[in-house]
Design a protein around this motif. Structure first.
Motif, PDB file in Angstrom:
ATOM      1  N   LEU A 266       0.835  -1.200   0.000  1.00  0.00           N
ATOM      2  CA  LEU A 266       0.000   0.000   0.000  1.00  0.00           C
ATOM      3  C   LEU A 266       0.872   1.252   0.000  1.00  0.00           C
ATOM      4  O   LEU A 266       0.570   2.232  -0.685  1.00  0.00           O
ATOM      5  N   GLU A 267       1.987   1.223   0.726  1.00  0.00           N
ATOM      6  CA  GLU A 267       2.893   2.382   0.765  1.00  0.00           C
ATOM      7  C   GLU A 267       3.473   2.672  -0.621  1.00  0.00           C
ATOM      8  O   GLU A 267       3.545   3.822  -1.040  1.00  0.00           O
ATOM      9  N   THR A 268       3.881   1.644  -1.335  1.00  0.00           N
ATOM     10  CA  THR A 268       4.406   1.849  -2.686  1.00  0.00           C
ATOM     11  C   THR A 268       3.322   2.420  -3.587  1.00  0.00           C
ATOM     12  O   THR A 268       3.585   3.322  -4.390  1.00  0.00           O
TER      13      THR A 268
ATOM     14  N   MET B 262      17.413  -7.717  -5.848  1.00  0.00           N
ATOM     15  CA  MET B 262      18.671  -7.072  -6.215  1.00  0.00           C
ATOM     16  C   MET B 262      19.549  -6.960  -4.983  1.00  0.00           C
ATOM     17  O   MET B 262      19.063  -6.612  -3.906  1.00  0.00           O
ATOM     18  N   GLU B 263      20.810  -7.225  -5.159  1.00  0.00           N
ATOM     19  CA  GLU B 263      21.780  -6.975  -4.108  1.00  0.00           C
ATOM     20  C   GLU B 263      22.285  -5.552  -4.278  1.00  0.00           C
ATOM     21  O   GLU B 263      22.014  -4.909  -5.304  1.00  0.00           O
ATOM     22  N   ALA B 264      23.012  -5.054  -3.298  1.00  0.00           N
ATOM     23  CA  ALA B 264      23.466  -3.656  -3.306  1.00  0.00           C
ATOM     24  C   ALA B 264      24.211  -3.307  -4.592  1.00  0.00           C
ATOM     25  O   ALA B 264      23.954  -2.257  -5.196  1.00  0.00           O
TER      26      ALA B 264
ATOM     27  N   TYR C  47      15.871   0.558   1.441  1.00  0.00           N
ATOM     28  CA  TYR C  47      15.039  -0.234   0.549  1.00  0.00           C
ATOM     29  C   TYR C  47      15.372  -1.723   0.515  1.00  0.00           C
ATOM     30  O   TYR C  47      14.787  -2.458  -0.276  1.00  0.00           O
ATOM     31  N   SER C  48      16.270  -2.181   1.382  1.00  0.00           N
ATOM     32  CA  SER C  48      16.612  -3.604   1.352  1.00  0.00           C
ATOM     33  C   SER C  48      16.242  -4.289   2.661  1.00  0.00           C
ATOM     34  O   SER C  48      16.107  -3.657   3.701  1.00  0.00           O
TER      35      SER C  48
ATOM     36  N   ASP D  36       9.072  -4.639  -5.388  1.00  0.00           N
ATOM     37  CA  ASP D  36       8.239  -3.616  -4.758  1.00  0.00           C
ATOM     38  C   ASP D  36       9.112  -2.492  -4.209  1.00  0.00           C
ATOM     39  O   ASP D  36       8.854  -1.313  -4.463  1.00  0.00           O
ATOM     40  N   ASP D  37      10.169  -2.843  -3.485  1.00  0.00           N
ATOM     41  CA  ASP D  37      11.051  -1.823  -2.913  1.00  0.00           C
ATOM     42  C   ASP D  37      11.867  -1.113  -3.989  1.00  0.00           C
ATOM     43  O   ASP D  37      12.179   0.070  -3.866  1.00  0.00           O
ATOM     44  N   PHE D  38      12.202  -1.818  -5.054  1.00  0.00           N
ATOM     45  CA  PHE D  38      12.907  -1.197  -6.177  1.00  0.00           C
ATOM     46  C   PHE D  38      12.033  -0.122  -6.806  1.00  0.00           C
ATOM     47  O   PHE D  38      12.488   0.992  -7.080  1.00  0.00           O
ATOM     48  N   VAL D  39      10.764  -0.446  -7.030  1.00  0.00           N
ATOM     49  CA  VAL D  39       9.835   0.539  -7.603  1.00  0.00           C
ATOM     50  C   VAL D  39       9.691   1.720  -6.649  1.00  0.00           C
ATOM     51  O   VAL D  39       9.739   2.879  -7.069  1.00  0.00           O
TER      52      VAL D  39
END
Length: 169
Positions: free
Chosen positions: A43-45, A91-93, A119-120, A128-131
């Motif tokens: 929901l936050e994204t 995704m890694e750093a 974001y990780s 989701d966190d990437f977006v």
């Protein structure tokens, strides 16, 4: 004229006002399958995706904004798959750094470290966190560029202005 296929996803949740809020956007994106095999968007994204395109500050988006978002989501999904070189689904750093650099962001190691921490989870960034990260970086960069009129890499913000930018991105 052929109706836009995206309109079906949009209108199925938009209701009579033909606007969608974050909860409706989440439902719409989940039913559309845009997240593929990744987890549905939080929901936050969804809130920050709406904020990115909410030009009238209504807290909702119409079909034109939804279509713009859909195009951005497809670009981010393609990028995520491209830069997830080990095909782990996260995704890694170092993969995130390469992706952000490819988008034109020149972040210092300190700034990149902050982004990765934000974001990780356990050093891995989900789609989701990437977006969410991409939306926030895009919004912050757009706001900064509007205030950096001489394009020197410096901008002046009053406190209230800074809070508005930070909270709206």
């Amino acid at each position: 004229m052929q109706p836009d296929p995206l309109y079906g996803y949009f209108s199925s949740v938009a209701g009579q006002d033909q606007q969608i809020d974050a909860t409706e956007l989440q439902r719409c994106l989940t039913s559309s399958g845009i997240s593929g095999s990744y987890h549905p968007f939080s929901l936050e994204t969804c809130r920050i995706m709406i904020t990115m395109l909410d030009r009238d500050y209504s807290g909702k988006m119409g079909f034109a904004e939804f279509k713009e978002l859909w195009q951005a989501l497809n670009q981010w999904k393609t990028s995520f798959m491209q830069f997830d070189t080990d095909r782990s689904g996260t995704m890694e750093a170092h993969e995130l750094h390469v992706a952000l650099s490819a988008f034109g962001y020149r972040l210092s190691p300190n700034a990149l470290n902050i982004v990765v921490k934000r974001y990780s989870t356990n050093g891995r960034v989900t789609f989701d966190d990437f977006v969410s990260c991409c939306v926030r970086l895009r919004a912050l960069t757009d706001h900064f560029r509007r205030r950096d009129t001489a394009q020197t890499g410096h901008a002046n913000f009053q406190y209230d202005d800074f809070i508005q930018v930070a909270m709206n991105s």
